[in-house]
Design an enzyme around this catalytic site. Sequence first.
Site, mmCIF file in Angstrom:
data_model
loop_
_atom_site.group_PDB
_atom_site.id
_atom_site.type_symbol
_atom_site.label_atom_id
_atom_site.label_comp_id
_atom_site.label_asym_id
_atom_site.label_seq_id
_atom_site.Cartn_x
_atom_site.Cartn_y
_atom_site.Cartn_z
ATOM 1 N N GLY A 36 0.828 -1.201 0.000
ATOM 2 C CA GLY A 36 0.000 0.000 0.000
ATOM 3 C C GLY A 36 0.860 1.249 0.000
ATOM 4 C CE1 TYR A 141 -6.694 -12.683 -3.967
ATOM 5 C CE2 TYR A 141 -7.864 -13.265 -5.978
ATOM 6 C CZ TYR A 141 -7.692 -12.425 -4.906
ATOM 7 O OH TYR A 141 -8.506 -11.338 -4.739
ATOM 8 C CB ALA A 283 -1.023 -20.842 -16.683
#
Length: 329
Positions: A36, A141, A283
């Site tokens: 961030g 993820y 991919a």
Amino acid sequence: MNVLVAGGAGYIGSHAVRQLIEAGHRVVAVDNLYRGHGQAVDRRAVFHEIDLAETHALADVLAKEKIDCVMHFAALTYVGESVTDPLAYYDNNTAGTISLLKAMKTAGVKRMVFSSTAAIYGEPDSTPIVETARLEPVNPYGWSKWCVERVLRDYAASDREFAFVAMRYFNVAGAAADGALGEDHDPETHLIPILMQTALGQRDKITVFGTDYPTPDGTCIRDYIHVEDLCAAHIVAMNALRPGDTRCYNLGIGKGYSVKEVIESARRVTGRDIPVEYGPRRAGDPAVLFADADKIQRELGWSARHTELDAIIATAWKWFERHPGGYET
Ligand code: UDP
């Protein structure tokens, strides 16, 4: 309301901080500043540099600031990196959220708006994707976020006063209308920022990942939602949360654009030459992903204001033209 924004220095979190303040809420932002940017945090917010793993520090802030609701954006978000370093993803995204929930439990905070992702659907059986579709992520993820949704459901079942809403994002894009906040990732992997950087001459060309998909022009189709619309949906969802609620909503505009259409839009908006090369598939990219976003409209009355890609890209372009080096400049 007193709202704690976790990940308040990130791309989406920083827009949320600002919108919450403008809607009259008191905002406390926390971020570990790993990816961030401190400059992105609205000066009117209280800011604490804290990592999600610091349960006690989080609990202190939640209690001292009398937080009513947590908006949780803090996450690692690169699909490719999640494949090469899955532990980092489960650690930050899953264990980090458990740490935050423990802190909330200690401090007696009973509401969470959680950044989930369309990646939890994996390869959909059909599109548009509805919230009841099979959840079968195809990368760590997506699984790290799937785990959190599972934890949230189980935790809510154990505490009837706890309420959460999981917001399942499609492709978040664009920047603040005034050009003050925008996307600044390192490395940058997303299509629209890469197009903007190519338009600025910071990159020679963009590579289109695959032209042999079963779509009308052979390139992947995605649903691009403007970051400010997305944050507005979070505020609407937060205001609607009642004790015991366990909600989830897709956040998209319900319309898909192909990679080639996005490139054409970027050329129109910027008026610049954007050289393209055609490469192999990347991919893990499903051919077509777009949302059925009717549920949030039906239940909460929210719908996206930016429904045309050119308008979304125009805001990204404004940010990139003003901040060609990101927040550093
Ligand atoms: N894409 C591309 N070239 C790039 C980056 C992305 O062709 O340099 C394609 C990608 O294959 C996908 C779409 O653009 O079909 C959106 O990708 P992005 O990484 O922005 O978001 P994702 O859909 O992976 O969340």
